[in-house]
Design an enzyme around this catalytic site. Structure first.
Site, PDB file in Angstrom:
ATOM      1  N   THR A  46       0.898  -1.220   0.168  1.00 44.74           N
ATOM      2  CA  THR A  46       0.108  -0.163  -0.097  1.00 44.74           C
ATOM      3  C   THR A  46       0.959   1.404   0.005  1.00 44.74           C
ATOM      4  O   THR A  46       0.525   2.201  -0.702  1.00 44.74           O
ATOM      5  CB  THR A  46      -0.947  -0.008   1.199  1.00 44.74           C
ATOM      6  OG1 THR A  46      -1.958  -1.141   1.302  1.00 44.74           O
ATOM      7  CG2 THR A  46      -1.809   1.090   1.331  1.00 44.74           C
ATOM      8  N   TYR A 109     -12.934  -3.906  -1.171  1.00 42.28           N
ATOM      9  CA  TYR A 109     -14.121  -3.674  -1.746  1.00 42.28           C
ATOM     10  C   TYR A 109     -15.277  -4.672  -1.867  1.00 42.28           C
ATOM     11  O   TYR A 109     -16.306  -4.176  -1.720  1.00 42.28           O
ATOM     12  CB  TYR A 109     -13.824  -3.013  -3.281  1.00 42.28           C
ATOM     13  CG  TYR A 109     -14.786  -2.420  -3.863  1.00 42.28           C
ATOM     14  CD1 TYR A 109     -15.328  -1.147  -3.629  1.00 42.28           C
ATOM     15  CD2 TYR A 109     -15.484  -3.091  -4.957  1.00 42.28           C
ATOM     16  CE1 TYR A 109     -16.243  -0.500  -4.182  1.00 42.28           C
ATOM     17  CE2 TYR A 109     -16.514  -2.491  -5.694  1.00 42.28           C
ATOM     18  CZ  TYR A 109     -16.806  -1.348  -5.486  1.00 42.28           C
ATOM     19  OH  TYR A 109     -18.201  -0.741  -6.062  1.00 42.28           O
ATOM     20  N   TYR A 135      -2.237 -10.355   4.638  1.00 47.40           N
ATOM     21  CA  TYR A 135      -2.349  -8.861   4.886  1.00 47.40           C
ATOM     22  C   TYR A 135      -3.512  -8.548   5.252  1.00 47.40           C
ATOM     23  O   TYR A 135      -4.448  -8.540   4.193  1.00 47.40           O
ATOM     24  CB  TYR A 135      -1.656  -8.045   3.933  1.00 47.40           C
ATOM     25  CG  TYR A 135      -1.587  -6.707   4.033  1.00 47.40           C
ATOM     26  CD1 TYR A 135      -1.563  -6.146   5.273  1.00 47.40           C
ATOM     27  CD2 TYR A 135      -1.299  -5.733   3.085  1.00 47.40           C
ATOM     28  CE1 TYR A 135      -1.519  -4.902   5.550  1.00 47.40           C
ATOM     29  CE2 TYR A 135      -1.177  -4.450   3.127  1.00 47.40           C
ATOM     30  CZ  TYR A 135      -1.290  -3.906   4.671  1.00 47.40           C
ATOM     31  OH  TYR A 135      -1.076  -2.466   4.837  1.00 47.40           O
ATOM     32  N   ARG A 140      -8.619  -0.567   5.322  1.00 48.38           N
ATOM     33  CA  ARG A 140      -8.424  -0.101   3.679  1.00 48.38           C
ATOM     34  C   ARG A 140      -9.302  -1.149   2.977  1.00 48.38           C
ATOM     35  O   ARG A 140      -9.860  -0.688   2.081  1.00 48.38           O
ATOM     36  CB  ARG A 140      -6.982  -0.352   3.118  1.00 48.38           C
ATOM     37  CG  ARG A 140      -6.152   0.726   3.841  1.00 48.38           C
ATOM     38  CD  ARG A 140      -4.555   0.645   3.006  1.00 48.38           C
ATOM     39  NE  ARG A 140      -3.815   1.694   3.489  1.00 48.38           N
ATOM     40  CZ  ARG A 140      -3.749   2.853   2.973  1.00 48.38           C
ATOM     41  NH1 ARG A 140      -4.627   3.015   1.788  1.00 48.38           N
ATOM     42  NH2 ARG A 140      -3.020   3.662   3.294  1.00 48.38           N
ATOM     43  N   LYS A 164       0.409 -10.308   8.205  1.00 45.24           N
ATOM     44  CA  LYS A 164       0.743  -8.813   8.531  1.00 45.24           C
ATOM     45  C   LYS A 164      -0.532  -8.378   9.120  1.00 45.24           C
ATOM     46  O   LYS A 164      -1.611  -8.112   8.326  1.00 45.24           O
ATOM     47  CB  LYS A 164       1.255  -8.104   7.156  1.00 45.24           C
ATOM     48  CG  LYS A 164       1.318  -6.667   7.931  1.00 45.24           C
ATOM     49  CD  LYS A 164       1.824  -5.727   6.473  1.00 45.24           C
ATOM     50  CE  LYS A 164       1.900  -4.208   6.896  1.00 45.24           C
ATOM     51  NZ  LYS A 164       1.929  -3.403   5.704  1.00 45.24           N
ATOM     52  N   ILE A 206       6.327  -4.834   9.760  1.00 42.71           N
ATOM     53  CA  ILE A 206       6.422  -4.370   8.422  1.00 42.71           C
ATOM     54  C   ILE A 206       6.015  -2.905   8.532  1.00 42.71           C
ATOM     55  O   ILE A 206       4.901  -2.550   8.616  1.00 42.71           O
ATOM     56  CB  ILE A 206       5.537  -5.182   7.126  1.00 42.71           C
ATOM     57  CG1 ILE A 206       6.252  -6.522   7.042  1.00 42.71           C
ATOM     58  CG2 ILE A 206       5.656  -4.347   6.104  1.00 42.71           C
ATOM     59  CD1 ILE A 206       5.499  -7.477   6.037  1.00 42.71           C
TER      60      ILE A 206
END
Length: 291
Positions: A46, A109, A135, A140, A164, A206
């Site tokens: 990202t 989404y 992840y 998001r 993550k 990370i």
């Protein structure tokens, strides 16, 4: 999976004023991290503005990072999305021989069910020739992949080796750490919680911020992994203000403003993102001058 322990950094993609990838700046950022204690590098996450990078640009970015790194640090490549077939196609058509793992984001989404998450990553696992880091970033993606789903994947597929976790949810971290298989890594994706996760049994971070302050950030995480909380929190406390600042408006505009102050790259981002406001930039500059 020692290659994925400690401090990984989610590399930015620097752009020049014409919005072209600035490969010289990218080279300098990679070398800066290689020389200052970062443990591994993450390409095209990202923070790398992966959603506005073309396929050709991604290939060129990979080539630049490989050359600048020169085999010194393990590399992780972001390959993920909400089109499972497209993710599989990219995995099949990418040379992954130089990578320690891929980082694959939970589908965004589309808002799948927990079974949808499971089936998505199952399909990826069946074709991916190298380890996979899940992840989870519900802020998001608009949907949280619950610990029970992550742990189900961890138990069912040998090449799913880590997550993550970036939900900024302490209880979710603890659920994962308490119930994970012994060889499964829980990696913090939240810079503000990274030390606490390391002290609680996580494998590191990370980080976005770490690429600007690799020496001290990496030292903080190593102290956390060693259980040296008092020493580690002395460094953590130095980072509280700047961590809040870089995420105040959007990522990666905040970290690019930091890197610009350090003469490592311009603060340019691609739409729909915009650069940090002048007020935020001034507060970032004030912090760096005092650091």
């Amino acid at each position: 999976m020692n290659a994925l322990t400690g401090t990984g950094v989610a590399l930015v993609t620097p752009f020049n004023s014409e919005l072209h990838v600035d490969h010289e700046a990218l080279t300098n950022i990679v070398r800066y991290n290689v020389d200052n204690g970062t443990n591994y590098l993450v390409i095209s996450g990202t923070t790398g503005e992966s959603v506005t990078i073309t396929k050709q640009e991604k290939q060129n970015i990979i080539a630049t990072v490989k050359k600048a790194n020169n085999g010194k640090l393990p590399l992780v490549l972001g390959i993920g999305g909400n089109n499972t077939a497209a993710v599989i196609d990219e995995i099949k058509n990418t040379d992954l021989s130089d990578f320690a793992a891929i980082l694959s984001v939970a589908p965004y989404y589309s808002k799948p069910t927990q079974e949808g998450f499971y089936q998505h990553f199952k399909a990826i696992s069946q074709v991916c020739p190298i380890p996979i880091i899940l992840y989870n970033v519900p802020g998001r993606t608009a949907k949280n992949m619950l610990p029970k789903t992550t742990l189900r994947l961890a138990n069912d597929f040998e090449n799913i080796v880590a997550v993550k976790e970036a939900g900024n949810n302490q209880q979710q971290y603890l659920d994962l750490l308490s119930n994970k298989p012994d060889n499964f890594l829980v990696i913090s994706g939240d810079d503000d919680l990274a030390l606490g996760v390391a002290l609680a049994g996580g494998s590191g971070v990370i980080s976005v911020l770490g690429q600007a302050f690799p020496k001290d950030f990496s030292k903080m995480i190593q102290l956390g992994l060693q259980g040296k909380a008092t020493e580690a929190y002395k460094l953590h406390n130095k980072f509280i203000e700047i961590t809040n600042l870089i995420f105040e408006e959007n990522n990666p505009a905040g970290i690019k403003a930091v890197l610009e102050c350090m003469d490592l790259c311009q603060d340019t981002v691609r739409l729909p993102l915009v650069p940090a406001t002048s007020g935020l930039k001034q507060r970032i500059k004030n912090y760096i001058q005092q650091y």
